[in-house]
Design a protein around this motif. Sequence first.
Motif, short mmCIF file in Angstrom:
data_model
loop_
_atom_site.label_atom_id
_atom_site.label_comp_id
_atom_site.label_asym_id
_atom_site.label_seq_id
_atom_site.Cartn_x
_atom_site.Cartn_y
_atom_site.Cartn_z
N ARG A 156 0.83 -1.20 0.00
CA ARG A 156 0.00 0.00 0.00
C ARG A 156 0.87 1.26 0.00
N ALA A 157 2.00 1.20 0.70
CA ALA A 157 2.94 2.33 0.66
C ALA A 157 3.57 2.45 -0.73
N LEU A 158 3.82 1.31 -1.37
CA LEU A 158 4.37 1.32 -2.72
C LEU A 158 3.39 1.95 -3.71
N VAL A 159 2.12 1.65 -3.56
CA VAL A 159 1.09 2.24 -4.43
C VAL A 159 1.14 3.76 -4.32
N ARG A 160 1.17 4.26 -3.09
CA ARG A 160 1.21 5.72 -2.91
C ARG A 160 2.48 6.31 -3.53
N ALA A 161 3.60 5.61 -3.38
CA ALA A 161 4.86 6.11 -3.93
C ALA A 161 4.83 6.12 -5.45
N LEU A 162 4.26 5.09 -6.05
CA LEU A 162 4.21 5.00 -7.51
C LEU A 162 3.34 6.11 -8.10
N LEU A 163 2.38 6.58 -7.33
CA LEU A 163 1.45 7.60 -7.83
C LEU A 163 1.86 9.02 -7.47
#
Length: 239
Positions: A156-163
């Motif tokens: 979920r942290a990766l999703v935020r970082a990718l966006l």
Amino acid sequence: MATPAKRALKLARAVFGWLGLAVGCYFLAGWVGSSIPSQPYYNEPRPGDDAVEIIIATNGVHTSIAVPLRSADMDWTRVFPPSDTANPFRLYTHVAISWGERAVFLDTPTWGDLSPLTVLRVMSVGGDALYHVEHWVRPAPSPDFRTIRISHRQYRALVRALLRDLPERTPDRAVYAGYTDQDVFYDALGTYTVYKTCNEWTGETLRMAGIETGAWTPFAGSVMKWVPPYRAHGSPPIQ
């Protein structure tokens, strides 16, 4: 007294000498920065733990992060719909996301098309950025497509970082044709520089998600040196 030709030759030697030194220092700094762990106490989920499998991909120069197209944590079709591609009808399972310089992405389908003037401009003043989004079908691990298992919290942290560098989506959002019928480009925030390269963006993304990588990762090798090596198990090739 030195002739104008000799003075010009001496100046050229000095310029190229200092340029070579600068390039050498840059590569050395990249090696040192990428050798410093950003997550010294990182522990990958153990076999049997509920985890998400992602892929770190490279072509030797550029890196990207591939994630499941749909999961309980994120439905990427809401952000990067397959309908934006020229072939929206395949049963895509993953989306690979990367960030890079606009002119390099759009004007250089092969590295042989890369203009020296573009390289000089990017090295001196930087350039505008784009997202590169590829849609894949059942990607299989390989030496250039290496898997990492992360926790759902990390994902979920990766999703935020990718966006983080994606502008707010609007009905008329620009979509630029990719290299194949399965990939596209989108406008992105940020400026590409010799410090914030496409691979440093990948490394920064992993760091923001708490995933082990180097402190500064300007090159593809800077990222891949932290990804567990591929172990063949007879999987079919990536499609």
